[in-house]
Write a protein that holds these residues in place. Structure first.
Motif, short mmCIF file in Angstrom:
data_model
loop_
_atom_site.label_atom_id
_atom_site.label_comp_id
_atom_site.label_asym_id
_atom_site.label_seq_id
_atom_site.Cartn_x
_atom_site.Cartn_y
_atom_site.Cartn_z
N LEU A 112 0.82 -1.21 0.00
CA LEU A 112 0.00 0.00 0.00
C LEU A 112 0.86 1.27 0.00
O LEU A 112 0.59 2.22 -0.74
N ILE A 113 1.91 1.28 0.83
CA ILE A 113 2.80 2.45 0.85
C ILE A 113 3.56 2.55 -0.47
O ILE A 113 3.72 3.65 -1.01
N GLY A 114 4.00 1.42 -0.99
CA GLY A 114 4.67 1.44 -2.30
C GLY A 114 3.75 1.91 -3.41
O GLY A 114 4.16 2.65 -4.30
N LEU A 115 2.47 1.51 -3.33
CA LEU A 115 1.48 1.96 -4.30
C LEU A 115 1.28 3.47 -4.18
O LEU A 115 1.14 4.17 -5.19
N GLY A 116 1.27 3.95 -2.93
CA GLY A 116 1.16 5.40 -2.71
C GLY A 116 2.32 6.14 -3.34
O GLY A 116 2.14 7.17 -3.99
N HIS A 117 3.54 5.61 -3.16
CA HIS A 117 4.71 6.20 -3.81
C HIS A 117 4.52 6.20 -5.33
O HIS A 117 4.88 7.17 -6.01
N GLY A 118 3.97 5.09 -5.84
CA GLY A 118 3.78 4.98 -7.28
C GLY A 118 2.85 6.04 -7.83
O GLY A 118 3.14 6.65 -8.86
N TYR A 119 1.73 6.27 -7.16
CA TYR A 119 0.79 7.31 -7.60
C TYR A 119 1.48 8.67 -7.66
O TYR A 119 1.26 9.46 -8.58
N ILE A 120 2.32 8.94 -6.65
CA ILE A 120 2.99 10.24 -6.58
C ILE A 120 4.09 10.37 -7.63
O ILE A 120 4.18 11.37 -8.34
N PHE A 121 4.92 9.33 -7.75
CA PHE A 121 6.03 9.38 -8.70
C PHE A 121 5.57 9.41 -10.15
O PHE A 121 6.21 10.02 -11.00
N LYS A 122 4.45 8.73 -10.45
CA LYS A 122 3.96 8.71 -11.82
C LYS A 122 3.55 10.10 -12.30
O LYS A 122 3.54 10.36 -13.50
N GLU A 123 3.21 10.98 -11.38
CA GLU A 123 2.81 12.33 -11.75
C GLU A 123 3.99 13.31 -11.72
O GLU A 123 3.81 14.52 -11.81
N GLY A 124 5.20 12.76 -11.57
CA GLY A 124 6.39 13.59 -11.58
C GLY A 124 6.68 14.26 -10.25
O GLY A 124 7.52 15.17 -10.18
N TYR A 125 6.03 13.82 -9.17
CA TYR A 125 6.24 14.39 -7.84
C TYR A 125 7.01 13.38 -6.98
O TYR A 125 7.29 12.26 -7.41
N SER A 126 7.36 13.78 -5.77
CA SER A 126 8.10 12.90 -4.88
C SER A 126 7.67 13.14 -3.44
O SER A 126 7.16 14.22 -3.11
N VAL A 127 7.90 12.15 -2.57
CA VAL A 127 7.43 12.23 -1.19
C VAL A 127 8.36 13.07 -0.31
O VAL A 127 8.07 13.29 0.86
N GLY A 128 9.48 13.52 -0.85
CA GLY A 128 10.37 14.40 -0.10
C GLY A 128 11.29 13.65 0.83
O GLY A 128 11.62 12.48 0.62
N GLY A 129 11.70 14.31 1.92
CA GLY A 129 12.59 13.68 2.88
C GLY A 129 13.96 13.39 2.31
O GLY A 129 14.62 14.26 1.75
N ILE A 130 14.37 12.13 2.41
CA ILE A 130 15.70 11.72 1.94
C ILE A 130 15.83 11.91 0.44
O ILE A 130 16.89 12.26 -0.07
N TYR A 131 14.72 11.68 -0.31
CA TYR A 131 14.77 11.87 -1.75
C TYR A 131 15.11 13.32 -2.10
O TYR A 131 15.86 13.60 -3.04
N LEU A 132 14.55 14.25 -1.36
CA LEU A 132 14.84 15.66 -1.59
C LEU A 132 16.27 16.00 -1.19
O LEU A 132 16.96 16.74 -1.89
N LEU A 133 16.74 15.44 -0.07
CA LEU A 133 18.13 15.66 0.33
C LEU A 133 19.09 15.14 -0.72
O LEU A 133 20.11 15.76 -1.02
N GLN A 134 18.76 13.97 -1.29
CA GLN A 134 19.61 13.40 -2.34
C GLN A 134 19.67 14.33 -3.55
O GLN A 134 20.74 14.53 -4.14
N ASP A 135 18.54 14.92 -3.91
CA ASP A 135 18.52 15.87 -5.03
C ASP A 135 19.32 17.12 -4.72
O ASP A 135 19.96 17.70 -5.61
N ILE A 136 19.28 17.56 -3.46
CA ILE A 136 20.08 18.72 -3.06
C ILE A 136 21.57 18.42 -3.22
O ILE A 136 22.34 19.22 -3.75
N PHE A 137 21.98 17.23 -2.77
CA PHE A 137 23.38 16.82 -2.91
C PHE A 137 23.77 16.72 -4.39
O PHE A 137 24.86 17.13 -4.79
N ASN A 138 22.86 16.16 -5.19
CA ASN A 138 23.14 16.02 -6.62
C ASN A 138 23.31 17.38 -7.29
O ASN A 138 24.19 17.57 -8.14
#
Length: 282
Positions: A112-138
């Motif tokens: 269910l949580i993975g499916l939730g991630h899928g709905y968000i990622f498919k629309e070009g968005y992200s759940v934030g947190g570590i993913y956002l920190l990784q983008d900041i480092f990149n």
């Protein structure tokens, strides 16, 4: 509108699963959401408030380090998920899952949580947190690999052993693996087709089998051997996964010495299933 609806659905799935499956069973999830679980188990600090504070701080850092445009895709999920977690904290009073087996809870929550991630990622968005920190480092060209995320998740599992116990840490590891797997699949999709690259001495029979027996298009590619310098042709065709074995076994019957390379195809555009030999690219 559809994009916003999908994002909201994804956030609801993550938020409700967090309070319905994760917290009542002393489990953790991935990202900083797992960190908020550990903090709650250790200090009883409200995970929704912790997540909101951390996400706001990371969003602010991202706007300063990168820009608002790059941060936009994180804003809605980063704020909406903690809000949903806060308002659904008493969901177990209405839905009783105490009789469910732990392994079932683990699998269902991960899906269910993975499916939730899928709905968000498919629309070009992200759940934030570590993913956002990784983008900041990149963006700062500090570290461009995803190892940072994996190390963080492994540390969460190790901390779960200390804060909760070893058994729950194992269940939590399964949840994190399922979520990560479904997140990747939401980005690249599920392989529904196979692309065959075929080199054969019985070119005419193979082409006839693909076109007339399987009713699939094909493309011929002129090649030259890197070692022998001998000119040859590769026959390329894409088929549905359900026809994978039929094509492979048929080719081996036609030419026992056939060379076949098979790769996953996540999407085939303009796949023509009823073509004639005149459409073959030479």
């Amino acid at each position: 509108m559809k994009k916003l609806v999908n994002i909201i659905i994804g956030c609801i799935l993550i938020g409700i699963s967090f309070n319905l499956f994760i917290i009542p069973n002393d489990l953790i999830t991935n990202n900083i959401y797992g960190l908020s679980c550990l903090l709650f188990y250790k200090t009883s600090y409200n995970p929704a408030i912790f997540l909101l504070i951390i996400n706001l701080a990371i969003l602010l850092i991202s706007i300063i380090v990168t820009n608002l445009e790059n941060t936009k895709k994180y804003i809605i999920p980063s704020l909406l998920i903690p809000i949903i977690i806060y308002f659904t904290k008493d969901i177990t009073s209405y839905i009783d899952i105490s009789n469910l087996d732990m392994i079932l809870i683990t699998i269902v929550s991960g899906v269910l949580i993975g499916l939730g991630h899928g709905y968000i990622f498919k629309e070009g968005y992200s759940v934030g947190g570590i993913y956002l920190l990784q983008d900041i480092f990149n963006s700062a060209k500090v570290y461009r690999r995803k190892t940072f995320t994996y190390i963080f998740e492994m540390l969460l599992i190790v901390l779960t052993i200390y804060v909760v116990n070893f058994e729950n840490a194992l269940y939590s590891a399964i949840i994190v693996i399922i979520i990560d797997y479904m997140t990747v699949k939401s980005k690249v999709g599920i392989s529904s087709s196979k692309t065959f690259f075929i080199i054969t001495t019985k070119e005419k029979e193979v082409k006839d089998y693909i076109i007339n027996e399987l009713n699939h298009d094909l493309t011929e590619i002129n090649i030259k051997g890197g070692y022998t310098n001998q000119k040859n042709k590769i026959i390329m065709t894409a088929v549905d996964t359900k026809e994978y074995f039929k094509l492979k076994e048929g080719l081996k019957i036609i030419d026992p010495k056939v060379f076949i390379s098979i790769v996953d195809s996540y999407e085939v555009v303009n796949k023509n299933l009823t073509i004639s030999e005149n459409h073959i690219i030479k």
